[in-house]
Motif scaffolding. Structure first.
Motif, PDB file in Angstrom:
ATOM      1  N   UNK A  75      41.631  42.469  43.205  1.00  0.00           N
ATOM      2  CA  UNK A  75      40.610  41.462  43.511  1.00  0.00           C
ATOM      3  C   UNK A  75      40.938  40.793  44.835  1.00  0.00           C
ATOM      4  N   UNK A  76      39.927  40.593  45.646  1.00  0.00           N
ATOM      5  CA  UNK A  76      40.023  39.851  46.893  1.00  0.00           C
ATOM      6  C   UNK A  76      39.213  38.578  46.710  1.00  0.00           C
ATOM      7  N   UNK A  77      39.906  37.459  46.721  1.00  0.00           N
ATOM      8  CA  UNK A  77      39.255  36.155  46.543  1.00  0.00           C
ATOM      9  C   UNK A  77      39.058  35.512  47.908  1.00  0.00           C
ATOM     10  N   UNK A  78      37.861  35.000  48.146  1.00  0.00           N
ATOM     11  CA  UNK A  78      37.521  34.405  49.435  1.00  0.00           C
ATOM     12  C   UNK A  78      37.832  32.918  49.407  1.00  0.00           C
ATOM     13  N   UNK A  79      37.910  32.308  50.556  1.00  0.00           N
ATOM     14  CA  UNK A  79      38.118  30.868  50.648  1.00  0.00           C
ATOM     15  C   UNK A  79      39.546  30.469  50.304  1.00  0.00           C
ATOM     16  N   UNK A  80      39.740  29.170  50.161  1.00  0.00           N
ATOM     17  CA  UNK A  80      41.072  28.671  49.815  1.00  0.00           C
ATOM     18  C   UNK A  80      40.910  27.598  48.744  1.00  0.00           C
ATOM     19  N   UNK A  81      40.430  28.019  47.598  1.00  0.00           N
ATOM     20  CA  UNK A  81      40.179  27.150  46.460  1.00  0.00           C
ATOM     21  C   UNK A  81      41.481  26.856  45.720  1.00  0.00           C
ATOM     22  N   UNK A  82      41.400  25.969  44.742  1.00  0.00           N
ATOM     23  CA  UNK A  82      42.573  25.708  43.902  1.00  0.00           C
ATOM     24  C   UNK A  82      43.040  26.984  43.212  1.00  0.00           C
ATOM     25  N   UNK A  83      42.084  27.819  42.775  1.00  0.00           N
ATOM     26  CA  UNK A  83      42.468  29.083  42.131  1.00  0.00           C
ATOM     27  C   UNK A  83      43.218  29.994  43.104  1.00  0.00           C
ATOM     28  N   UNK A  85      44.958  29.024  45.712  1.00  0.00           N
ATOM     29  CA  UNK A  85      46.278  28.424  45.943  1.00  0.00           C
ATOM     30  C   UNK A  85      47.251  28.811  44.838  1.00  0.00           C
ATOM     31  N   UNK A  86      46.727  28.986  43.614  1.00  0.00           N
ATOM     32  CA  UNK A  86      47.561  29.352  42.463  1.00  0.00           C
ATOM     33  C   UNK A  86      47.763  30.873  42.367  1.00  0.00           C
ATOM     34  N   UNK A  87      46.672  31.649  42.500  1.00  0.00           N
ATOM     35  CA  UNK A  87      46.708  33.096  42.245  1.00  0.00           C
ATOM     36  C   UNK A  87      46.754  33.957  43.500  1.00  0.00           C
ATOM     37  N   UNK A  88      46.490  33.364  44.663  1.00  0.00           N
ATOM     38  CA  UNK A  88      46.469  34.135  45.900  1.00  0.00           C
ATOM     39  C   UNK A  88      45.088  34.689  46.209  1.00  0.00           C
ATOM     40  N   UNK A  89      44.919  35.138  47.448  1.00  0.00           N
ATOM     41  CA  UNK A  89      43.667  35.772  47.848  1.00  0.00           C
ATOM     42  C   UNK A  89      43.529  37.158  47.230  1.00  0.00           C
ATOM     43  N   UNK A  90      44.642  37.828  47.064  1.00  0.00           N
ATOM     44  CA  UNK A  90      44.630  39.190  46.528  1.00  0.00           C
ATOM     45  C   UNK A  90      45.506  39.260  45.290  1.00  0.00           C
ATOM     46  N   UNK A 119      36.281  38.505  58.008  1.00  0.00           N
ATOM     47  CA  UNK A 119      36.710  37.535  59.010  1.00  0.00           C
ATOM     48  C   UNK A 119      37.954  36.757  58.627  1.00  0.00           C
ATOM     49  N   UNK A 120      38.647  37.187  57.584  1.00  0.00           N
ATOM     50  CA  UNK A 120      39.876  36.504  57.178  1.00  0.00           C
ATOM     51  C   UNK A 120      40.995  36.928  58.126  1.00  0.00           C
ATOM     52  N   UNK A 121      41.793  35.957  58.594  1.00  0.00           N
ATOM     53  CA  UNK A 121      42.879  36.309  59.505  1.00  0.00           C
ATOM     54  C   UNK A 121      44.235  36.372  58.824  1.00  0.00           C
ATOM     55  N   UNK A 122      44.338  35.785  57.628  1.00  0.00           N
ATOM     56  CA  UNK A 122      45.556  35.929  56.842  1.00  0.00           C
ATOM     57  C   UNK A 122      45.224  35.657  55.388  1.00  0.00           C
ATOM     58  N   UNK A 123      46.036  36.235  54.514  1.00  0.00           N
ATOM     59  CA  UNK A 123      45.788  36.118  53.079  1.00  0.00           C
ATOM     60  C   UNK A 123      47.086  35.773  52.362  1.00  0.00           C
ATOM     61  N   UNK A 124      46.940  35.026  51.285  1.00  0.00           N
ATOM     62  CA  UNK A 124      48.050  34.635  50.427  1.00  0.00           C
ATOM     63  C   UNK A 124      48.128  35.591  49.252  1.00  0.00           C
TER      64      UNK A 124
END
Length: 168
Positions: A75-83, A85-90, A119-124
């Motif tokens: 899964x690729x999650x967009x934005x920087x939501x609380x979820x 921050x907890x689970x990562x973008x990927x 357009x994401x430049x980095x992912x958590x």
């Protein structure tokens, strides 16, 4: 040759086989499975796989499939939501019998390409501190270790991947 596909009701039995291999619980990261999801019935399964399409502005879920077998999910999650921050973008998971074949690295590389298109430049990315396989996969794809944090569900290792422009 594996492929990344959108979730489909056509592979209900194949998904159930993968889910059974993991054992009970919600630990197949990459599938977006919630405790309230009914994946055993056809109707519940169809409702569950429809949710990622409805939430496409927040996340993209893909199954790793080969010969009509579900080998894992990502899964690729967009934005920087609380979820996020907890689970990562990927988030990704490979069923036990399909591990150590490079599938996670392959799928992660493909989803990093998708992140670039968005357009994401980095992912958590995060993984449990005892998940050596995921940590190595993340590091292999350029993950820079940030720290270990307690999420309330146990400690996780946090990594950032800077998304480079494609090379010609």
């Amino acid at each position: 040759m594996p492929d990344l596909i959108a979730p489909t009701a056509r592979l209900h039995d194949a998904w159930l086989a993968a889910h059974a291999e993991w054992g009970p619980g919600l630990h197949e990261d990459g599938f977006g499975l919630a405790p309230t999801d009914d994946v055993d019935s056809q109707a519940g399964f169809a409702a569950w796989i429809a949710r990622p399409a409805e939430e496409s502005e927040r996340a993209m879920c893909r199954w790793i499939v080969e010969d009509d077998q579900v080998l894992g999910g990502i899964a690729l999650r967009h934005g920087f939501t609380d979820h996020v921050r907890w689970a990562g973008h990927l988030g990704f998971g490979i069923r036990p019998s399909a591990r150590r074949r490079g599938l996670a690295s392959w799928a992660l590389g493909r989803m990093l390409d998708e992140a670039r298109v968005l357009g994401m430049d980095r992912v958590l990315l995060v993984c449990a501190t005892d998940n050596v396989g995921s940590a190595k996969t993340i590091e292999r794809l350029g993950g820079a270790f940030e720290d270990v944090r307690d999420t309330g569900h146990g400690p996780v290792r946090r990594y950032w991947i800077t998304i480079a422009e494609p090379t010609a």
